[in-house]
Motif scaffolding. Structure first.
Motif, mmCIF file in Angstrom:
data_model
loop_
_atom_site.group_PDB
_atom_site.id
_atom_site.type_symbol
_atom_site.label_atom_id
_atom_site.label_comp_id
_atom_site.label_asym_id
_atom_site.label_seq_id
_atom_site.Cartn_x
_atom_site.Cartn_y
_atom_site.Cartn_z
ATOM 1 N N PRO A 121 58.514 -2.122 27.695
ATOM 2 C CA PRO A 121 59.839 -2.661 28.047
ATOM 3 C C PRO A 121 60.210 -2.370 29.501
ATOM 4 C CG PRO A 121 59.956 -1.307 26.075
ATOM 5 C CD PRO A 121 58.594 -1.131 26.632
ATOM 6 N N THR A 157 63.599 -2.719 32.254
ATOM 7 C CA THR A 157 65.041 -2.905 32.349
ATOM 8 C C THR A 157 65.407 -3.088 33.807
ATOM 9 O OG1 THR A 157 65.408 -1.520 30.413
ATOM 10 C CG2 THR A 157 67.298 -1.939 31.828
ATOM 11 N N HIS A 170 69.301 -5.661 31.882
ATOM 12 C CA HIS A 170 68.637 -6.661 31.061
ATOM 13 C C HIS A 170 67.261 -6.113 30.710
ATOM 14 C CE1 HIS A 170 67.078 -10.485 29.691
ATOM 15 N NE2 HIS A 170 66.105 -10.414 30.583
ATOM 16 N N SER A 171 67.021 -5.822 29.425
ATOM 17 C CA SER A 171 65.748 -5.262 28.986
ATOM 18 C C SER A 171 64.889 -6.364 28.389
ATOM 19 C CB SER A 171 65.973 -4.176 27.944
ATOM 20 O OG SER A 171 66.727 -3.133 28.499
ATOM 21 N N TYR A 172 63.604 -6.314 28.696
ATOM 22 C CA TYR A 172 62.698 -7.338 28.210
ATOM 23 C C TYR A 172 61.269 -6.834 28.228
ATOM 24 C CZ TYR A 172 61.974 -7.999 33.206
ATOM 25 O OH TYR A 172 61.706 -7.798 34.519
ATOM 26 N N LYS A 173 60.413 -7.532 27.497
ATOM 27 C CA LYS A 173 58.972 -7.350 27.560
ATOM 28 C C LYS A 173 58.392 -8.666 28.048
ATOM 29 C CE LYS A 173 57.906 -3.872 24.081
ATOM 30 N NZ LYS A 173 57.055 -3.589 22.923
ATOM 31 N N GLU A 180 59.294 -13.986 29.350
ATOM 32 C CA GLU A 180 60.098 -12.776 29.168
ATOM 33 C C GLU A 180 60.717 -12.824 27.780
ATOM 34 O OE1 GLU A 180 63.050 -12.261 32.145
ATOM 35 O OE2 GLU A 180 61.595 -12.158 33.765
ATOM 36 N N LEU A 181 60.510 -11.776 27.001
ATOM 37 C CA LEU A 181 61.056 -11.687 25.659
ATOM 38 C C LEU A 181 62.136 -10.612 25.638
ATOM 39 C CD1 LEU A 181 57.605 -11.757 23.901
ATOM 40 C CD2 LEU A 181 59.198 -13.645 24.076
ATOM 41 N N PRO A 182 63.378 -10.952 25.281
ATOM 42 C CA PRO A 182 64.474 -9.963 25.275
ATOM 43 C C PRO A 182 64.161 -8.800 24.335
ATOM 44 C CG PRO A 182 65.301 -12.180 24.912
ATOM 45 C CD PRO A 182 63.822 -12.264 24.873
ATOM 46 N N TYR A 183 64.538 -7.607 24.761
ATOM 47 C CA TYR A 183 64.221 -6.378 24.040
ATOM 48 C C TYR A 183 65.475 -5.541 23.884
ATOM 49 C CZ TYR A 183 61.571 -2.189 22.805
ATOM 50 O OH TYR A 183 61.065 -1.099 22.151
ATOM 51 N N LEU A 187 61.935 -6.273 19.732
ATOM 52 C CA LEU A 187 62.284 -7.538 20.352
ATOM 53 C C LEU A 187 63.492 -8.147 19.650
ATOM 54 C CD1 LEU A 187 58.738 -9.113 20.763
ATOM 55 C CD2 LEU A 187 60.161 -8.103 22.531
#
Length: 90
Positions: free
Chosen positions: A26, A28, A32-35, A43-46, A53
């Motif tokens: 992950p 940040t 905004h946190s994402y992988k 970008e996949l929200p985390y 996810l």
């Protein structure tokens, strides 16, 4: 033939999302946190609280967060102040 594969891949992604399992850790940035998928680059929200996810319906329900005071303003880092007065923001 490639356009058929691209079209079917688009439809699959539209309904099921990213089908790849090769994800980064992950990140940040600006609250905004994402992988990131290493195969397609999406970008996949985390969620840092749930440590997983986020699903599409969970993203729309999240309140818009103001970014934490991560950056120090230029006035706080003026050259007139000695280095010992500067404070690091973590």
């Amino acid at each position: 033939m490639q356009w058929i594969q691209a079209f079917l891949g688009f439809i699959f992604d539209l309904f099921f999302g990213c089908r790849h399992d090769h994800l980064t850790r992950p990140f940040t940035l600006q609250a905004h946190s994402y992988k990131i998928c290493l195969d397609c680059g999406r970008e996949l929200p985390y969620s840092l609280t749930a440590m997983r996810l986020l699903r599409p319906w969970e993203i729309s329900r999240q309140p818009k967060e103001q970014p934490a005071e991560i950056l120090v303003t230029a006035t706080a880092l003026s050259v007139d102040k000695p280095y010992t007065d500067w404070k690091a923001v973590a």
